[in-house]
Design an enzyme around this catalytic site. Structure first.
Site, short mmCIF file in Angstrom:
data_model
loop_
_atom_site.label_atom_id
_atom_site.label_comp_id
_atom_site.label_asym_id
_atom_site.label_seq_id
_atom_site.Cartn_x
_atom_site.Cartn_y
_atom_site.Cartn_z
N ASP A 65 5.52 3.41 1.66
CA ASP A 65 4.33 3.02 0.89
C ASP A 65 3.40 2.26 1.84
OD1 ASP A 65 2.45 2.47 -1.04
OD2 ASP A 65 3.60 0.84 -1.96
N HIS A 108 8.71 -7.05 -4.55
CA HIS A 108 9.82 -6.14 -4.27
C HIS A 108 10.11 -6.15 -2.77
CE1 HIS A 108 5.91 -4.00 -4.31
NE2 HIS A 108 6.30 -3.64 -3.10
N GLN A 172 11.30 0.72 -3.93
CA GLN A 172 10.81 -0.67 -3.88
C GLN A 172 11.43 -1.48 -5.01
OE1 GLN A 172 6.71 0.64 -4.10
NE2 GLN A 172 6.26 -0.11 -2.04
N ASP A 174 12.53 -4.36 -7.40
CA ASP A 174 11.90 -5.65 -7.70
C ASP A 174 12.86 -6.80 -7.42
OD1 ASP A 174 9.81 -4.11 -8.77
OD2 ASP A 174 9.37 -5.69 -10.23
N ARG A 202 -2.80 -12.87 1.07
CA ARG A 202 -3.25 -11.99 0.00
C ARG A 202 -1.97 -11.65 -0.75
NH1 ARG A 202 -1.76 -6.63 -1.72
NH2 ARG A 202 -3.45 -5.82 -2.96
N ASP A 204 0.30 -9.81 -3.14
CA ASP A 204 0.39 -8.47 -3.70
C ASP A 204 0.90 -8.52 -5.14
OD1 ASP A 204 0.36 -5.55 -3.00
OD2 ASP A 204 2.47 -5.68 -3.54
N GLU A 248 -3.93 -10.48 -6.11
CA GLU A 248 -4.26 -9.20 -6.74
C GLU A 248 -3.80 -9.28 -8.20
OE1 GLU A 248 -3.29 -4.42 -6.24
OE2 GLU A 248 -1.73 -5.87 -5.82
N HIS A 315 -8.07 -0.76 -0.30
CA HIS A 315 -7.20 0.24 0.32
C HIS A 315 -6.49 1.12 -0.70
CE1 HIS A 315 -4.74 -3.08 -0.92
NE2 HIS A 315 -3.66 -2.35 -0.77
N ASP A 316 -6.59 0.77 -1.97
CA ASP A 316 -5.94 1.57 -3.01
C ASP A 316 -6.96 2.51 -3.63
OD1 ASP A 316 -3.33 0.54 -2.77
OD2 ASP A 316 -3.88 -1.22 -3.95
C1 GLC Z 1 -0.35 -3.33 -4.45
C2 GLC Z 1 -0.94 -2.77 -3.18
C3 GLC Z 1 -0.55 -1.33 -3.06
C4 GLC Z 1 0.96 -1.22 -3.03
C5 GLC Z 1 1.56 -1.91 -4.24
C6 GLC Z 1 3.03 -2.07 -4.08
O1 GLC Z 1 -0.91 -2.77 -5.57
O2 GLC Z 1 -2.33 -2.97 -3.17
O3 GLC Z 1 -1.12 -0.75 -1.93
O4 GLC Z 1 1.36 0.11 -3.03
O5 GLC Z 1 1.04 -3.20 -4.44
O6 GLC Z 1 3.31 -3.02 -3.09
#
Ligand code: GLC
Ligand code: CA
Length: 557
Positions: A65, A108, A172, A174, A202, A204, A248, A315-316
């Protein structure tokens, strides 16, 4: 606010620039971007006016990822460099006036992380409770973050015959956030990177990270997720006087608020304004600013020590999940009509310039808006030169193509064979032949120069970062007229979302009209009539930033 406060709460007037070391600059020509390459580009970023770098994950990873699947929180992906290179970047960036924040991905781990390998090895493993295990998935399941790619958030593990929770991909798992040992580890990870000189994180997927859904009841106090956030913020504050948590949190306004903490701002320092962003695209699609104006006006008022982070793209995927189905379809129709431009049923995978069909007036209008909205602007690498995307890369990878430095092979990112690169370079009308840093640096009319100018003006107008937002009433719904005001003064910005030229009439409240207003983006000024009424003409997709020049004004223009 005193002007000197802007150096304490540095992040309220920061310009954040997000990049992935892997795709930014390859210095040893093995095809993969590296820290050394980044260190050679710090002057470029400083010249642009960036004050804070956000580095996407650069930790050891199976890379399924794009590095958001971490197998060692205390390491550096050897393809990108080693600790020495990281420290050099942090230090040199600081010298050039830029702080560095790093991605903290602790919802995760990778399924290859030693904790998970131990956890799944036996039900008696001391690491078993680092993750969330259940005999049966609960009847009511949480939605997966990647619909269409994952069906469930519970995955069966043959060996120990239980299911583990994964809000993202099945690789991934948790972390179990109510386990005190996990909490200690998270703090330790933060402490480690702070010690290396980063200015924060930042964070996540915050709501997922703090969510205790799926965790068996009975953990009492520990089950209060916001308590843990407050603990982390306190820890951060003890370790560093300047560090921030930029979170985020893509949730409705009322839910966002709690993650800032209470009146004393003891949670996240900043949050991305996902609601404002989504409504901006709806407004662009409709050439009607009302959705955006409403989204901004409904922002909860924050304590001084908290802030919104504004962005156009990240980036998403460009997620549109908080719009209604109909609204989302409108935005799809305008900016991403083809199925290969969409993902997860909720988002568009293109960058802004291609969505706006390369129209330079409209692209500039959007960036002008970004830098004039109260809050801290966040750029994703390549936005400053108007990079496009590679749809054939698919999904979120489409916007993660190598940075385009020159018109040369691989866009000057690397001299390696193209097949060695982490992603193909954009190949269409947005290819390096048309879009690259080197050409734009020498062209005063380029987008790069324009963004640099916006950044300069933004940095010299602390009222944008600190001030209060107000929409000015005027009859044209295609035009957003707003003010930001603070102790520093008052700024007006006017943005025309329509291709049609127009004239806006604004009543300006202020001392003794007629008032003189200075144009902050061009050599131009404007004057109100004796009643304080200002007539402003705007081109199609035109915009202006203005400031009242009061008698005795001492500010430089
Ligand atoms: C967040 C990130 C994304 C990632 C996800 C899992 O949403 O911005 O790019 O895939 O978390 O870590
Ligand atoms: Ca390299």
């Amino acid at each position: 606010m005193r002007i000197t406060d802007t150096s304490d709460l540095w992040w309220k007037t920061a310009v954040v620039y997000c990049l992935d070391v892997e795709t930014f600059m390859d210095w040893n020509d093995d095809g993969i971007g590296d820290f050394e390459g980044l260190s050679h580009r710090l002057d470029y970023l400083a010249e642009l006016g960036v004050t804070c770098l956000w580095l996407m994950p650069f930790y050891p990873t199976p890379d399924r990822d794009d590095g958001y699947d971490i197998k060692d929180f205390y390491g550096v992906d050897p393809r990108l460099g080693h600790f020495g290179d990281v420290v050099e970047v942090i230090r040199t960036a600081r010298d050039r006036g830029m702080r560095v924040i790093v991605d903290l991905v602790v919802n995760h781990t990778s399924d290859k992380h030693p904790w998970f390998l131990a956890s799944r090895s036996s039900r008696d493993s001391p690491y078993r409770d680092f993750y969330v295990w259940r005999d049966e998935p609960p009847a009511e399941q949480q939605a997966t973050a990647f619909p269409g790619q994952e069906e469930s958030v519970w995955e069966y593990d043959e060996k120990t015959e239980q299911y583990y929770l994964h809000r993202f991909y099945r690789f991934q798992p948790d972390l179990n956030v109510v386990n005190p040992k996990v909490r200690d580890e998270v703090a330790k990870i933060m402490g480690f990177w702070l010690q290396l000189g980063v200015a924060g994180f930042r964070v996540d997927a915050v709501p997922f990270f703090l969510d205790t859904v799926g965790v068996e009841p009975g953990h009492g106090e520990l089950a209060d997720p916001l308590g843990f956030l407050r603990y982390l913020r306190g820890f951060l504050g003890r370790r560093s006087g300047e560090a921030i948590l930029l979170g985020e949190v893509n949730l409705p306004r009322k839910d966002q608020v709690q993650y800032f903490g209470g009146d004393i701002a003891d949670g996240l320092t900043m949050q991305f304004d996902f609601i404002g962003m989504q409504n901006m695209y709806l407004s662009l699609a409709r050439a009607d600013v009302r959705p955006l104006a409403a989204a901004l006006s409904e922002r909860p008022v924050l304590p001084v020590e908290a802030q919104w982070a504004n962005f156009v793209r990240n980036h998403d995927e460009l997620t549109l999940d908080k719009l209604t189905d109909e609204e989302r379809q409108e935005v799809f129709a305008a900016f991403g009509p083809e199925p290969d431009m969409q993902v997860f049923g909720r988002g568009i995978i293109r960058r802004l310039p291609s969505m706006l069909r390369g129209d330079p007036r409209r692209i500039r209008m959007v960036y002008s808006l970004l830098f004039s909205l109260p809050g801290t602007p966040v750029l994703f690498y390549g936005e400053e030169i108007g990079m496009g995307e590679d749809l054939s890369a698919g999904d979120r990878q489409a916007v993660r193509t190598p940075m385009q430095w020159t018109a040369e092979r691989n866009g000057g990112f690397s001299s390696a064979r193209p097949s060695k690169l982490p992603a193909a370079v954009v190949g269409d009308g947005f290819s390096p032949t048309h879009v690259n840093v080197a050409d734009q640096r020498h062209d005063p009319d380029s987008l790069l120069h324009f963004i640099r100018r916006l950044i300069q003006r933004y940095r010299a107008s602390a009222e944008i970062g600190w001030g209060e937002f107000r929409v000015l009433k005027q009859p044209n719904n295609a035009v957003l007229a707003h003010t930001v005001s603070g102790d520093e003064g008052l700024m007006f910005a006017v943005h025309n979302f329509s291709p049609d030229p127009t004239t806006v009439t604004l009543s300006i409240e202020g001392e003794s009209p007629p008032m003189r207003l200075v144009d902050l983006l061009r050599d131009n000024s404007a004057v109100t009539d004796d009643k304080g009424v200002l007539q402003l003409s705007l081109e199609g997709y035109g915009f202006r930033w203005l400031r009242i020049v009061n008698p005795g004004e001492k500010r430089l223009f």
